[in-house]
Design a protein around this motif. Structure first.
Motif, mmCIF file in Angstrom:
data_model
loop_
_atom_site.group_PDB
_atom_site.id
_atom_site.type_symbol
_atom_site.label_atom_id
_atom_site.label_comp_id
_atom_site.label_asym_id
_atom_site.label_seq_id
_atom_site.Cartn_x
_atom_site.Cartn_y
_atom_site.Cartn_z
ATOM 1 N N GLY A 125 -33.286 91.951 21.536
ATOM 2 C CA GLY A 125 -34.104 90.799 21.907
ATOM 3 C C GLY A 125 -34.914 91.059 23.168
ATOM 4 O O GLY A 125 -36.069 90.660 23.268
ATOM 5 N N ALA A 126 -34.295 91.750 24.146
ATOM 6 C CA ALA A 126 -35.008 92.083 25.386
ATOM 7 C C ALA A 126 -36.164 93.032 25.112
ATOM 8 O O ALA A 126 -37.257 92.882 25.676
ATOM 9 N N PHE A 127 -35.930 94.006 24.236
ATOM 10 C CA PHE A 127 -37.011 94.932 23.876
ATOM 11 C C PHE A 127 -38.180 94.179 23.244
ATOM 12 O O PHE A 127 -39.349 94.399 23.603
ATOM 13 N N LEU A 128 -37.874 93.261 22.324
ATOM 14 C CA LEU A 128 -38.931 92.497 21.665
ATOM 15 C C LEU A 128 -39.662 91.590 22.663
ATOM 16 O O LEU A 128 -40.874 91.404 22.570
ATOM 17 N N GLU A 129 -38.922 91.037 23.625
ATOM 18 C CA GLU A 129 -39.547 90.198 24.651
ATOM 19 C C GLU A 129 -40.520 91.019 25.485
ATOM 20 O O GLU A 129 -41.605 90.563 25.845
ATOM 21 N N GLY A 130 -40.132 92.242 25.797
ATOM 22 C CA GLY A 130 -40.975 93.102 26.615
ATOM 23 C C GLY A 130 -42.247 93.530 25.923
ATOM 24 O O GLY A 130 -43.262 93.798 26.574
ATOM 25 N N THR A 131 -42.215 93.597 24.607
ATOM 26 C CA THR A 131 -43.381 94.061 23.863
ATOM 27 C C THR A 131 -44.218 92.915 23.298
ATOM 28 O O THR A 131 -45.447 92.932 23.366
ATOM 29 N N ALA A 132 -43.559 91.913 22.730
ATOM 30 C CA ALA A 132 -44.290 90.829 22.051
ATOM 31 C C ALA A 132 -44.227 89.520 22.818
ATOM 32 O O ALA A 132 -45.236 88.956 23.205
ATOM 33 N N GLY A 133 -43.016 89.007 23.041
ATOM 34 C CA GLY A 133 -42.866 87.720 23.706
ATOM 35 C C GLY A 133 -43.350 86.572 22.839
ATOM 36 O O GLY A 133 -43.422 86.682 21.612
ATOM 37 N N PHE A 134 -43.656 85.441 23.461
ATOM 38 C CA PHE A 134 -44.218 84.261 22.790
ATOM 39 C C PHE A 134 -43.410 83.801 21.573
ATOM 40 O O PHE A 134 -43.954 83.407 20.561
ATOM 41 N N GLY A 135 -42.071 83.888 21.646
ATOM 42 C CA GLY A 135 -41.234 83.370 20.570
ATOM 43 C C GLY A 135 -40.754 84.396 19.572
ATOM 44 O O GLY A 135 -39.794 84.147 18.836
ATOM 45 N N VAL A 167 -37.324 87.430 30.101
ATOM 46 C CA VAL A 167 -38.553 86.635 29.997
ATOM 47 C C VAL A 167 -39.537 86.911 31.131
ATOM 48 O O VAL A 167 -40.751 86.960 30.926
ATOM 49 N N ALA A 168 -39.037 87.114 32.358
ATOM 50 C CA ALA A 168 -39.935 87.315 33.506
ATOM 51 C C ALA A 168 -40.813 88.548 33.348
ATOM 52 O O ALA A 168 -41.930 88.600 33.871
ATOM 53 N N PHE A 169 -40.302 89.565 32.643
ATOM 54 C CA PHE A 169 -41.074 90.795 32.421
ATOM 55 C C PHE A 169 -41.641 90.851 31.002
ATOM 56 O O PHE A 169 -42.023 91.915 30.521
ATOM 57 N N GLY A 170 -41.693 89.710 30.307
ATOM 58 C CA GLY A 170 -42.107 89.687 28.908
ATOM 59 C C GLY A 170 -43.557 90.062 28.693
ATOM 60 O O GLY A 170 -44.381 90.052 29.612
ATOM 61 N N SER A 171 -43.857 90.398 27.446
ATOM 62 C CA SER A 171 -45.236 90.726 27.029
ATOM 63 C C SER A 171 -45.891 91.737 27.965
ATOM 64 O O SER A 171 -47.008 91.554 28.438
ATOM 65 N N VAL A 172 -45.168 92.822 28.240
ATOM 66 C CA VAL A 172 -45.645 93.908 29.090
ATOM 67 C C VAL A 172 -46.028 93.394 30.489
ATOM 68 O O VAL A 172 -47.041 93.785 31.055
ATOM 69 N N GLY A 173 -45.210 92.494 31.027
ATOM 70 C CA GLY A 173 -45.383 92.054 32.410
ATOM 71 C C GLY A 173 -46.445 91.006 32.646
ATOM 72 O O GLY A 173 -46.826 90.773 33.800
ATOM 73 N N ILE A 174 -46.913 90.335 31.593
ATOM 74 C CA ILE A 174 -47.984 89.343 31.748
ATOM 75 C C ILE A 174 -47.596 88.195 32.697
ATOM 76 O O ILE A 174 -48.422 87.770 33.522
ATOM 77 N N PRO A 175 -46.364 87.639 32.627
ATOM 78 C CA PRO A 175 -46.026 86.545 33.553
ATOM 79 C C PRO A 175 -46.196 86.937 35.023
ATOM 80 O O PRO A 175 -46.665 86.130 35.838
#
Length: 587
Positions: A125-135, A167-175
């Motif tokens: 799940g963490a890997f997917l959050e880091g790459t995709a995020g948004f649910g 989540v804080a580092f999600g979507s390749v660090g977008i947040p």
């Protein structure tokens, strides 16, 4: 004519905030006390927020209803698009029969439900959050655990709780990129501060998950594996966030903790295999029941997902795809029609980035997987139709949730609550994570929460003499805890876990844990602000190493060609090996 948000409409900030909090309380009341279905709770909260916006805040009716429409549109794309694609991908593996092989292969690694949850809900799940995020992480991991015959409520609840630390580092660090842009602090400094906070939470999250599942005594039976998983994740997250940058902590820590735990389980096994009460007997493991090719074929949809989503996360690829497949427009009647309390117009640009969206990456992985898992494209089309029918109600729920989020933000309701928290003086560092938590609870996005409150965090910290990076980072860290109870996240998880109509049960499952972890973070941030100031990073020039993940050397189209070649070679090798296996069986 531009309408200016009144942040203190009753001319008494405490009274204004008490009125502003009512729509949020409506959601809690509807889901916890009345046990209302998710879409009804969101529609009720949206109706109350609209009424308050019109009567107390004086928001023009036209703007109010345009804001609701804008939220519903954003809810459909990109949020629903991710859920549709993720559930479609999962349904393909089920309809093709490949998920039965996945169950078997997962059981050969470990048949223990505690360890399966750590591998899938936490690490993958963490890997997917880091790459995709948004649910996407919750949608995919919840569907996988339900497919592995986890109790549906436990599966989705565990995935929501596990989806905190990344989540804080999600979507390749977008947040963090957004927090940097809004606050004016360097990205690397924010990354380092978060990288000195969240690893503590990462270390204990696997233990927390297992205690939640089986109790403390049963958790101690697998404590070595828990320590290996949480420890490896925390160390990799700390190192990456502090010395490389905000783009890769989730990806490196997620994959790294999977590899470390799988290797460890080859040499260590729990004395007893734990399963849920009233669960049917464990899957019988037959040695050599499936060939390596069959196992890889079964996992192929998720392997393809990993390859494509990694590529889609690269900035050059996003830029290339957006240049050729993005349609954006100013939302009619709403763009720049609302201004904040300082008179700055609020932009309402809708971006239909149909090529670079995370949902498109998942959908392409599903399309590529159709022939691999042995289905025809006509059968795949039928599965997609069944998926759309399955998700009719969740789509309505998600759209109504986003309508509520846009309404409370555009009317100024969210800002009123935030200003009350900002007026807590020296205690503000304690409430800084609460502000991030509130932002993510309302919007469903740590990125959106940082856009809303990062500047407020910076200004308030400067005013009370606290290092601004502490509170700005706390907005990101606190936001991760709000993710598990955000109505948007609940709706996505319920859709993936086949719990449509039972969102209230899922909300009650995660609420207590959200408050517990939020209290932990608030106390930690308070300590960082006044007593453990030595860990606060000092702004430094970004080194070439730090900038590397954000500036991939190759152009976007080259990455896409390489990805297509890798996928083609992977599929060809899989087919050739499968043919050899069939010939051996014939002989």
């Amino acid at each position: 004519m531009t309408w200016i948000q009144p942040v203190d409409p009753l001319h008494n900030l405490t009274l204004s905030a008490l009125v502003a909090i009512v729509p949020v309380l409506v959601i809690f009341w509807a889901l916890i006390i009345k046990k209302t279905k998710g879409y009804k709770a969101s529609l009720m909260a949206c109706a109350v927020a609209t009424l308050i916006a019109l009567t107390v805040y004086g928001m023009p009716a036209k703007l109010a209803f345009l804001s609701i429409a804008n939220g519903a549109l954003y809810g459909f794309f990109p949020i629903c698009w991710i859920v549709i694609s993720a559930v479609f991908l999962f349904n393909l593996t089920v309809k093709s029969g490949q998920f039965e092989i996945i169950k078997h292969s997962m059981a050969t690694i470990t048949a223990d439900r505690r360890l399966q949850a750590i591998l899938i809900a936490f690490s993958f799940g963490a890997f997917l959050e880091g790459t995709a995020g948004f649910g996407a992480p919750v949608a995919i991991t919840a569907a996988m655990l339900v497919g592995l015959e986890f109790d549906a409520l436990y599966a989705t609840g565990l995935c929501l709780v596990a989806n905190t630390v990344p989540v804080a580092f999600g979507s390749v660090g977008i947040p963090i990129a957004v927090a940097s842009q809004v606050s004016g602090l360097p990205e690397m400094q924010i990354s380092q501060m978060i990288g000195r906070t969240l690893p503590l939470l990462s270390l204990i999250t696997p233990l927390y998950l297992v205690i939640l599942m089986s109790g403390f005594k049963k958790a101690m039976e697998v404590f070595p594996a828990i320590l290996i998983s949480g420890g490896s994740f925390a160390l990799l997250q700390f190192f990456t966030a502090n010395f490389i940058g905000p783009a890769l902590p989730d990806i490196i820590a997620g994959i790294g903790s999977i590899v470390v735990l799988v290797v460890f389980l080859r040499f260590w096994k729990p004395t007893t295999i734990w399963r849920f009460k009233n669960e049917k007997p464990p899957l019988a493991i037959v040695k050599d029941a499936y060939s390596l090719n069959q196992i890889i074929t079964a996992w192929a949809p998720f392997l393809l997902l990993t390859i494509i989503i990694l590529t889609w996360g690269l900035p050059p690829v996003k830029e290339f795809l957006n240049a050729r497949g993005q349609w954006q427009f100013a939302f009619p009647g709403l763009h720049n029609a609302i201004a904040d309390s300082k008179g700055i117009p609020l932009s309402h640009i809708f971006k239909f980035n149909y090529l670079s969206a995370a949902g498109t990456a998942v959908f392409l992985a599903a399309l590529a997987a159709i022939p691999v898992v042995g289905l025809t494209f006509s059968r795949g089309l039928k599965v997609f139709g069944e998926t759309m029918n399955q998700l009719k109600l969740p789509i309505v729920t998600i759209m109504s949730v986003l309508s509520f989020a846009y309404m409370v933000n555009d009317s100024g309701i969210t800002t009123t609550i935030a200003l009350l928290l900002a007026n807590t003086g020296p205690l503000f560092p304690f409430f800084a994570p609460v502000l991030g938590w509130l932002g993510v609870f309302i919007t469903g996005s740590d990125t959106a929460s940082n856009a809303l409150f990062a500047r407020l965090q910076y200004v308030t910290a400067t005013r009370i003499g606290v290092a601004p990076v502490v509170t700005v980072a706390a907005n990101c860290s606190g936001g991760v805890v709000g993710k598990m109870i955000s109505p948007q996240s609940i709706a996505v998880a319920a859709a993936a876990g086949n719990l449509v109509g039972k969102e209230s049960a899922l909300f009650r499952f995660t609420l207590k844990h959200s408050f517990i972890i939020l209290l932990f973070l608030s106390l930690l941030v308070l300590g960082q602000a006044y007593w453990f100031t030595g860990i606060i990073p000092v702004a430094a020039p970004v080194s070439a190493l730090n900038a590397l993940p954000l500036k991939a050397a190759l152009p976007g189209y080259v990455w896409l060609i390489l990805t297509a070649l890798i996928i083609a070679v992977f599929i060809i090798l899989l087919k050739l090996t499968g043919e050899k296996d069939r010939q051996k069986k014939i002989l």
